[in-house]
Motif scaffolding. Structure first.
Motif, PDB file in Angstrom:
ATOM      1  N   ALA A 105       0.847  -1.180   0.000  1.00  0.00           N
ATOM      2  CA  ALA A 105       0.000   0.000   0.000  1.00  0.00           C
ATOM      3  C   ALA A 105       0.886   1.234   0.000  1.00  0.00           C
ATOM      4  CB  ALA A 105      -0.919   0.002   1.227  1.00  0.00           C
ATOM      5  N   GLU A 106       0.294   2.374  -0.303  1.00  0.00           N
ATOM      6  CA  GLU A 106       1.077   3.613  -0.355  1.00  0.00           C
ATOM      7  C   GLU A 106       1.360   4.182   1.031  1.00  0.00           C
ATOM      8  OE1 GLU A 106       0.023   5.476  -4.696  1.00  0.00           O
ATOM      9  OE2 GLU A 106      -1.448   5.805  -3.082  1.00  0.00           O
ATOM     10  N   TYR A 107       0.532   3.827   2.015  1.00  0.00           N
ATOM     11  CA  TYR A 107       0.750   4.266   3.390  1.00  0.00           C
ATOM     12  C   TYR A 107       0.473   3.094   4.330  1.00  0.00           C
ATOM     13  CZ  TYR A 107       0.610   9.115   1.715  1.00  0.00           C
ATOM     14  OH  TYR A 107       0.873  10.291   1.050  1.00  0.00           O
ATOM     15  N   VAL A 108       1.144   3.104   5.483  1.00  0.00           N
ATOM     16  CA  VAL A 108       0.890   2.079   6.486  1.00  0.00           C
ATOM     17  C   VAL A 108       1.180   2.661   7.863  1.00  0.00           C
ATOM     18  CG1 VAL A 108       3.246   1.129   6.386  1.00  0.00           C
ATOM     19  CG2 VAL A 108       1.349  -0.327   7.142  1.00  0.00           C
ATOM     20  N   CYS A 109       0.432   2.227   8.859  1.00  0.00           N
ATOM     21  CA  CYS A 109       0.691   2.619  10.248  1.00  0.00           C
ATOM     22  C   CYS A 109       1.493   1.518  10.928  1.00  0.00           C
ATOM     23  CB  CYS A 109      -0.621   2.844  10.998  1.00  0.00           C
ATOM     24  SG  CYS A 109      -1.436   4.390  10.587  1.00  0.00           S
ATOM     25  N   VAL A 110       2.537   1.922  11.640  1.00  0.00           N
ATOM     26  CA  VAL A 110       3.439   0.981  12.302  1.00  0.00           C
ATOM     27  C   VAL A 110       3.639   1.431  13.749  1.00  0.00           C
ATOM     28  CG1 VAL A 110       5.676  -0.176  12.194  1.00  0.00           C
ATOM     29  CG2 VAL A 110       4.634   0.710  10.093  1.00  0.00           C
ATOM     30  N   ARG A 111       3.611   0.511  14.667  1.00  0.00           N
ATOM     31  CA  ARG A 111       3.910   0.844  16.059  1.00  0.00           C
ATOM     32  C   ARG A 111       5.337   1.369  16.173  1.00  0.00           C
ATOM     33  NH1 ARG A 111       1.280  -0.934  20.519  1.00  0.00           N
ATOM     34  NH2 ARG A 111       3.321  -1.154  21.533  1.00  0.00           N
ATOM     35  N   GLU A 112       5.531   2.354  17.020  1.00  0.00           N
ATOM     36  CA  GLU A 112       6.855   2.943  17.178  1.00  0.00           C
ATOM     37  C   GLU A 112       7.885   1.900  17.579  1.00  0.00           C
ATOM     38  OE1 GLU A 112       9.105   6.631  19.508  1.00  0.00           O
ATOM     39  OE2 GLU A 112       7.222   5.818  20.320  1.00  0.00           O
ATOM     40  N   ASP A 113       7.493   0.955  18.434  1.00  0.00           N
ATOM     41  CA  ASP A 113       8.458  -0.035  18.914  1.00  0.00           C
ATOM     42  C   ASP A 113       8.754  -1.130  17.900  1.00  0.00           C
ATOM     43  OD1 ASP A 113       6.087  -1.461  19.036  1.00  0.00           O
ATOM     44  OD2 ASP A 113       6.119  -1.739  21.207  1.00  0.00           O
ATOM     45  N   GLU A 114       8.168  -1.040  16.707  1.00  0.00           N
ATOM     46  CA  GLU A 114       8.462  -1.990  15.640  1.00  0.00           C
ATOM     47  C   GLU A 114       9.201  -1.329  14.476  1.00  0.00           C
ATOM     48  OE1 GLU A 114       4.641  -3.526  14.599  1.00  0.00           O
ATOM     49  OE2 GLU A 114       4.603  -4.936  16.276  1.00  0.00           O
ATOM     50  N   LEU A 115       9.449  -0.044  14.595  1.00  0.00           N
ATOM     51  CA  LEU A 115      10.020   0.739  13.501  1.00  0.00           C
ATOM     52  C   LEU A 115      11.478   1.079  13.802  1.00  0.00           C
ATOM     53  CD1 LEU A 115       8.802   1.979  10.872  1.00  0.00           C
ATOM     54  CD2 LEU A 115       8.464   4.088  12.176  1.00  0.00           C
ATOM     55  N   ALA A 116      12.329   1.021  12.783  1.00  0.00           N
ATOM     56  CA  ALA A 116      13.756   1.322  12.958  1.00  0.00           C
ATOM     57  C   ALA A 116      14.210   2.316  11.888  1.00  0.00           C
ATOM     58  CB  ALA A 116      14.589   0.052  12.861  1.00  0.00           C
ATOM     59  N   PRO A 117      15.223   3.122  12.192  1.00  0.00           N
ATOM     60  CA  PRO A 117      15.777   4.016  11.173  1.00  0.00           C
ATOM     61  C   PRO A 117      16.358   3.218  10.004  1.00  0.00           C
ATOM     62  CG  PRO A 117      16.522   4.652  13.362  1.00  0.00           C
ATOM     63  CD  PRO A 117      15.862   3.318  13.506  1.00  0.00           C
ATOM     64  N   LYS A 118      16.094   3.664   8.807  1.00  0.00           N
ATOM     65  CA  LYS A 118      16.629   2.999   7.616  1.00  0.00           C
ATOM     66  C   LYS A 118      18.150   3.146   7.575  1.00  0.00           C
ATOM     67  CE  LYS A 118      16.517   5.041   3.562  1.00  0.00           C
ATOM     68  NZ  LYS A 118      17.944   4.970   3.149  1.00  0.00           N
ATOM     69  N   PRO A 119      18.878   2.094   7.198  1.00  0.00           N
ATOM     70  CA  PRO A 119      20.332   2.239   7.023  1.00  0.00           C
ATOM     71  C   PRO A 119      20.646   3.363   6.033  1.00  0.00           C
ATOM     72  CG  PRO A 119      19.703  -0.071   6.947  1.00  0.00           C
ATOM     73  CD  PRO A 119      18.428   0.716   6.953  1.00  0.00           C
ATOM     74  N   LYS A 120      21.509   4.255   6.438  1.00  0.00           N
ATOM     75  CA  LYS A 120      21.808   5.432   5.610  1.00  0.00           C
ATOM     76  C   LYS A 120      22.471   5.070   4.290  1.00  0.00           C
ATOM     77  CE  LYS A 120      22.193   8.868   9.345  1.00  0.00           C
ATOM     78  NZ  LYS A 120      21.602   7.994  10.385  1.00  0.00           N
ATOM     79  N   SER A 121      23.192   3.966   4.270  1.00  0.00           N
ATOM     80  CA  SER A 121      23.935   3.595   3.063  1.00  0.00           C
ATOM     81  C   SER A 121      23.070   2.901   2.012  1.00  0.00           C
ATOM     82  CB  SER A 121      25.107   2.692   3.430  1.00  0.00           C
ATOM     83  OG  SER A 121      24.645   1.489   4.027  1.00  0.00           O
ATOM     84  N   LEU A 122      21.812   2.599   2.342  1.00  0.00           N
ATOM     85  CA  LEU A 122      20.944   1.874   1.422  1.00  0.00           C
ATOM     86  C   LEU A 122      19.872   2.785   0.842  1.00  0.00           C
ATOM     87  CD1 LEU A 122      20.242  -1.522   3.265  1.00  0.00           C
ATOM     88  CD2 LEU A 122      22.130  -0.936   1.715  1.00  0.00           C
TER      89      LEU A 122
END
Length: 328
Positions: A105-122
């Motif tokens: 989907a174009e948008y999704v809701c995610v719990r904060e405790d399941e979300l991580a910062p994307k690796p900067k190099s990717l």
């Protein structure tokens, strides 16, 4: 927003691209604009409702109709909005996650405790290749396999999504890695860190006389009793999956491995990323390995969002080396 909706079990054609409301984040949730996702066997098993025995076991499959409305377990994107209790993210942050559903989907809701910062190099597409596959490999090797430096590790199914991460993670943990794959993927598996490669079209790894401390069994191509021959007396057999089937497989292969464990000297365990409760912690560990240059996603094909059914159909054929990703 546009999303692929699953209303009934079936082939990729049952996925219906339609307009639905953008979800509203709860107090502890983050609304993410999905920039990329990828496809996994998890998606097409849920799409088809197979194996049928899994419908009787609870979890994600409903008995008659799907429990999951929007498939997609991998997600990389940008924070659009946050719930009032969220403190770790703000709009514009680049993130990634393992989802139970919602990636298609174009948008999704995610719990904060399941979300991580994307690796900067990717890139977003590279990051979307990581969550479920790399998490499964990490769970299988570190948590269930209890991998140690200097061990001999065999990865059966080394050229697939999980396998390409497993080879690299095992090597990062100081193991000596052997990969099992087909002829056309031998060079790929060697290039990502395997010291030796077994071409299963030419050689049976359970009959060549070599022994390993840890077998990460992704392909499930050999029976449990045969795999014992490839292990040291105190070795560990970690099963991830097995051959696909409409009625029993790969559940049957997993159960056969676990059922034999009490009667032999080798350990047996199962790596299950779907029920893992430490996804964020694992993603942070994987990010450290990525930023250190020790692992990198292997991407086979890229598809646009509108062609997700075609991407799933391709993955179902079972020959994709590495990951199949979707730009949203």
């Amino acid at each position: 927003m546009k999303a692929f909706i699953l209303r009934s079990y079936g082939s990729p054609d049952v996925l219906d691209l339609t307009d639905v409301d953008i979800p509203v984040p709860g107090e502890d949730e983050v609304l993410v604009r999905v920039r990329a996702t990828s496809v996994n066997p998890y998606d097409w098993h849920n799409m088809r409702g197979e194996p049928y025995i899994a419908r009787l076991m609870g979890g994600g499959l409903g008995l008659r109709d799907p429990k999951l409305e929007i498939l997609g377990a991998d997600m990389a994107g940008q924070v659009e909005a946050v719930g009032r209790n969220v403190t770790g993210f703000r709009p514009g942050d680049e993130v990634f996650a393992v989802l139970k559903q919602g990636g298609f989907a174009e948008y999704v809701c995610v719990r904060e405790d399941e979300l991580a910062p994307k690796p900067k190099s990717l890139s977003f597409e590279q990051a979307a290749a990581v969550p479920m596959a790399a998490n499964t490999a990490l769970l299988g090797l570190r948590d269930e396999g209890r991998i140690q430096p200097g061990q001999k590790v065999l990865v059966n199914g080394a050229s697939g999504g999980v396998g390409t991460f497993a080879v690299q993670i095992a090597r990062a943990f100081g193991a000596e890695v052997t990969g099992v794959c087909s002829t056309r993927n031998v060079d790929l598996v060697r290039s990502i860190g395997a010291k030796e490669v077994v071409d299963y079209t030419q050689e049976d790894f359970t009959r060549n006389g070599r022994r390993y401390d840890l077998l990460l069994d992704i392909a499930g191509s050999r029976p449990a009793w045969a795999c014992r021959r490839a292990l040291t007396p105190g070795g560990t057999h970690v099963v991830v999956g097995g051959p696909a089937g409409r009625w029993l497989q790969p559940v049957g292969h997993v159960f056969s491995v676990l059922a034999m464990s009490p009667f032999v000297s080798q350990r047996a365990a199962m790596a299950d990323a779907v029920r893992c409760t430490e996804n964020k912690r694992n993603l942070l560990t994987l990010t450290e390995l990525i930023e250190a240059g020790k692992i990198t996603p292997v991407i086979d094909r890229r598809y646009p969002f509108e062609e997700i059914p075609a991407a799933i159909g391709y993955l179902e054929e079972g020959h994709a080396p590495g990951k199949v990703v979707i730009a949203v």
